[in-house]
Design a protein around this motif. Structure first.
Motif, mmCIF file in Angstrom:
data_model
loop_
_atom_site.group_PDB
_atom_site.id
_atom_site.type_symbol
_atom_site.label_atom_id
_atom_site.label_comp_id
_atom_site.label_asym_id
_atom_site.label_seq_id
_atom_site.Cartn_x
_atom_site.Cartn_y
_atom_site.Cartn_z
ATOM 1 N N GLY A 203 7.010 -5.758 3.423
ATOM 2 C CA GLY A 203 5.737 -6.473 3.558
ATOM 3 C C GLY A 203 4.565 -5.519 3.632
ATOM 4 O O GLY A 203 3.525 -5.740 2.998
ATOM 5 N N GLU A 204 4.719 -4.424 4.390
ATOM 6 C CA GLU A 204 3.650 -3.424 4.499
ATOM 7 C C GLU A 204 3.315 -2.823 3.134
ATOM 8 O O GLU A 204 2.143 -2.619 2.806
ATOM 9 N N TYR A 206 3.706 -4.156 0.129
ATOM 10 C CA TYR A 206 2.974 -5.121 -0.691
ATOM 11 C C TYR A 206 1.531 -5.255 -0.201
ATOM 12 O O TYR A 206 0.600 -5.380 -0.996
ATOM 13 N N TYR A 207 1.346 -5.212 1.113
ATOM 14 C CA TYR A 207 0.010 -5.390 1.660
ATOM 15 C C TYR A 207 -0.897 -4.205 1.314
ATOM 16 O O TYR A 207 -2.044 -4.366 0.904
ATOM 17 N N ALA A 219 3.319 -9.907 0.762
ATOM 18 C CA ALA A 219 3.473 -9.255 2.061
ATOM 19 C C ALA A 219 3.803 -10.289 3.126
ATOM 20 O O ALA A 219 4.732 -10.113 3.925
#
Length: 841
Positions: A203-204, A206-207, A219
């Motif tokens: 997720g990090e 993608y963010y 994310a």
């Protein structure tokens, strides 16, 4: 065998009987009810007799309080004995005990040694634990590369922790090359086999857009998966997403809900956020007591951890002291804590220190000190810091002015997937500032940056397509890229889209849509757009004429420009010059305009330089001075401005402001032409064709006409059609000649329509088709082309388009004769003097 007999044998020391009883009582088998205490008794008997497996089991029993009292100290004693006999599980447990100080004093060296022995015996869990010690330098020398090597086999065999840390090594560039894509692959695998930490970090990625285009929605998907397992950082991040409306619909109540869950799990970031929310009354009713309570919870979470050396806790506690959140405002304490966290490589703490000195926030402003901290972060592999250092070298603030060094830092950061650095790297290469100028390579870096979501890069790609610099000139493509940038709120792209719709370049001409885009840009304080709106309302284009609105926008533009100009912004100074030059919202004052253009020109603003040169050339707002005009054109020409080169060429050609020098004029035209200036290219094409100050060179002329043709220039199409038809400067190719006549004909050129008709009539470069010939002649004839009218008459007279029709032939000859076409006149005299002969005579 009877149970009593087995017990008697066991009491006499029979090892097999003792093992059978230990296992039977521990698990419970037929005729032997489960009795963990009796099981433990017989395991103990075996262990006392030196059975290593039983010794290992006794350690497990005391670890779990299973049939014996829970006692880690005794567990460690038994594992030590089993470890001496080479039992890998016992060695792994011993390593854990020494590392955590559970049943034995904390001793990281002994812990690492135990795990090493277990790993050598094939225990992959111990190998993974040992790898982590090499990664952190705990009990063994710091050796991230060795750690990565140790993790590979456990990860391959399904150890989620090892797979996660392999991804972390690739992500951080510690022990392995920093390759974000490899990190993502490792974390995807780790997540599949159960690593919640890997799920969160995907997720990090993608963010943050590390190695990919940022995708907040993706994310959030991954954080939701981690949050299902109560991962506190994932819960905190979901709260942030809901708070900002980034990747999920904005919902303050939902943000509070996530932060509360994260806070309950002991997440200090969430506790501080809740304190801020209650302090401001965001998503909850304002409640200072609740704010203080949550801040204090965050502080409590961080104090012990900070004392134990946790860098994130030290960073957060520093933030608390800097903002007076739950503790007294104390910048000295904040700096002390950030320094401790920075020493351990906490990038956020280093950022706080760098920003503090750069902005003069709580300390005297000191850009050199800020640069030192950015350098520390960069040396730890932080891409953002590398980008900032590039900017500092590019403007000589905090670091020596060194464009080459700036490019080096941007290249390093760009390779790590930093989209802002990639944009600046592209800009440097495109302009040749600090790197060899290369439009194509510059644009390729902008594409890389744009793929990562950078709006500035998207805008610049649009510019590249618009001007045909580093990309083929394509107005539709330019609009496509400006739209992408505009959708991300870029006001300059919105302004350019307004221009595109107003002119009809790349899109259908539409003044109303132009106004819509200019309004968006103007509301974002874009002075260019405010100017345009002032003009549109003044002249009533695309909207009803409205002098009040016109004045309103002109004044807004002037205010924006004045502020920017006084702050030294060259574009603001240029626009303010335009305000005074045109008298927009103020009295017209050309002298004032020249003064502002001069300030902008001194800073290298190309449009201002051009305006200033024009002012000196024509004596507007300043005494006429051709020599000064030439001075400014020379400066602009050095920066690759083809308009300036074109003006210089004219000056040298006519001897205005400089001695007449046809060779220098030709050189300027060449340079402007190579930069894509269509006017200069046409001038060279004509010069080489007719031998105007150069030797006649029809092939060179053709080469330049081909470049001019790339701009959809009708004169180029005309000349190339003739050259291909006659073989004059180009290899004769009548089909290519016809293709250029077709382009011209479609642009409404009646000469080309006639030539195309003649080609179809004779099959010259195209298939012979009299119907097509007549079709093109008729189009030209409608435009009063007398030659086409005569040819249509001839076609009807000769019967080339059906049976001979003398009436129709006479009609067309009359139309041509009315325009004094000599052959048509001759035909009519012949027709009037005697009957026309039959078709076959």
């Amino acid at each position: 065998m009877d149970l009593s007999i087995i017990i008697e044998l066991a009491k006499k020391g029979d090892v097999k009987a003792q093992r059978w009883l230990a296992e039977a009582y521990s698990k419970g088998v037929r005729d032997v009810p489960q009795d963990k205490e009796k099981g433990a008794y017989w395991w103990n008997e075996l262990a006392k007799n030196g059975d290593a497996d039983a010794q290992c089991t006794m350690g497990e029993l005391y670890l779990n309080g299973d049939g014996v009292p829970f006692d880690l100290r005794i567990a460690v004693e038994w594992w030590s004995k089993a470890g001496e006999s080479g039992r890998s599980l016992a060695l792994r447990r011993l390593g854990n005990a020494y590392y955590n100080g559970e049943g034995a004093p904390i001793d990281w060296v002994k812990a690492a040694e135990c795990w090493r022995k277990a790993a050598e015996l094939g225990d992959l869990t111990s190998q993974s634990a040992l790898a982590l010690r090499y990664f952190k330098g705990e009990g063994v020398p710091l050796d991230p590369a060795k750690a990565v090597k140790c993790w590979r086999e456990p990860a391959k065999n399904g150890d989620p922790t090892a797979a996660f840390y392999l991804g972390l090594a690739y992500y951080s560039g510690q022990g392995a090359p920093q390759i974000f894509r490899q990190a993502l692959d490792s974390w995807r695998y780790a997540a599949e086999i159960g690593s919640i930490e890997a799920t969160f970090w995907i997720g990090e990625m993608y963010y943050l857009g590390n190695g990919m285009s940022p995708d907040s929605a993706k994310a959030v998907e991954w954080w939701l998966k981690a949050a299902e397992k109560d991962h506190d950082s994932a819960l905190f991040r979901l709260g942030e997403a809901r708070y900002l409306g980034d990747g999920a619909p904005k919902d303050l109540a939902k943000a509070i809900e996530y932060w509360k869950k994260a806070a309950k799990e002991g997440n200090p970031d969430a506790q501080f956020r809740l304190g801020d929310a209650y302090h401001r009354g965001e998503g909850v009713a304002q409640d200072l007591q609740m704010a203080i309570r949550y801040w204090l919870d965050g502080v409590d979470q961080c104090v012990k951890a900070a004392e134990d050396g946790d860098p994130h806790a030290q960073f957060l506690l520093g933030e608390a002291h800097a903002g007076g959140r739950g503790v007294p405002h104390d910048m000295a304490k904040a700096i002390e804590l950030w320094l401790k966290a920075a020493e351990k490589g906490k990038i956020l703490a280093i950022h706080s220190l760098a920003n503090m000195y750069q902005e003069g926030d709580g300390v005297p402003k000191d850009v050199e000190k800020a640069a030192e901290w950015w350098l520390k972060a960069a040396e730890l592999g932080d891409a953002s810091a590398k980008c900032v250092l590039g900017l500092m070298h590019s403007n000589g603030q905090g670091r020596p002015l060194d464009l080459t060094k700036a490019v080096d830092w941007w290249r390093e950061a760009a390779k790590m997937g930093h989209h802002v650095a990639a944009f600046y790297l592209g800009l440097a290469i495109f302009t040749g500032d600090g790197a060899p100028q290369d439009w194509t390579r510059g644009v390729s870096w902008w594409h890389f940056s744009a793929d990562l979501g950078n709006a500035d890069a998207m805008f610049r790609i649009g510019e590249a397509y618009y001007f045909g610099q580093g990309a083929p000139q394509d107005y539709a493509k330019a609009v496509e890229w400006w739209l992408k940038a505009a959708d991300r709120g870029d006001p300059v792209a919105q302004f350019r889209l307004g221009d595109a719709h107003y002119i009809g370049q790349g899109v259908r001409k539409d003044s109303a849509k132009a106004i819509d885009w200019w309004l968006k840009a103007a509301e974002a304080d874009n002075a260019d757009a405010q100017f345009r709106l002032g003009e549109m309302y003044y002249y009533g284009e695309g909207a009803p004429k409205d002098i009040d609105k016109s004045v309103k926008w002109f004044r807004k533009a002037a205010e924006q420009c004045l502020i920017a100009a006084e702050l030294g912004d060259p574009h603001g100074q240029f626009l303010l010059g335009e305000v005074y030059a045109q008298g927009l919202g103020c009295p017209r004052d050309l002298a004032e305009a020249v003064e502002w253009w001069g300030m902008a020109a001194e800073q290298g603003h190309i449009e201002a330089i051009t305006k200033l040169a024009d002012a000196y050339q024509f004596g507007e707002g300043t005494p006429q001075d051709y020599a000064k005009a030439v001075e400014w054109w020379l400066i602009a020409a050095e920066r690759g401005d083809y308009n300036a080169l074109h003006c210089l060429a004219e000056a040298y050609y006519r001897g205005e402001g400089v001695p007449e020098d046809r060779d220098k004029a030709l050189d300027c035209w060449h340079r402007a032409a190579e930069l894509g200036d269509c006017v200069a290219q046409r001038r060279l094409a004509t010069a080489y064709y007719y031998g105007d100050d150069v030797p006649v060179d029809k092939a060179e002329s053709a080469a330049w006409w081909l470049k001019v043709a790339e701009h959809n220039d009708p004169k180029a199409y005309e000349c190339l059609g003739e050259m291909y038809y006659s073989g004059d400067g180009l290899k004769k190719d009548k089909s290519k000649a016809a293709s250029y006549w077709l382009k011209l004909a479609n642009m409404g050129n009646c000469d080309a329509m006639r030539r195309l008709g003649e080609a179809y009539a004779t099959g010259d470069g195209v298939p012979q088709m009299m119907e097509k010939a007549l079709e093109w002649w008729l189009k030209a004839a409608e435009m009063e082309d007398s030659a086409s009218q005569f040819l249509i008459g001839e076609a009807y007279y000769s019967g080339q388009v059906g049976p001979q029709d003398l009436t129709k032939a006479k009609e067309w000859w009359l139309k041509a004769a009315d325009q004094w076409h000599p052959e048509a006149t001759a035909r009519l005299r012949e027709f009037c003097c005697k009957d026309l002969p039959p078709k076959n005579e």
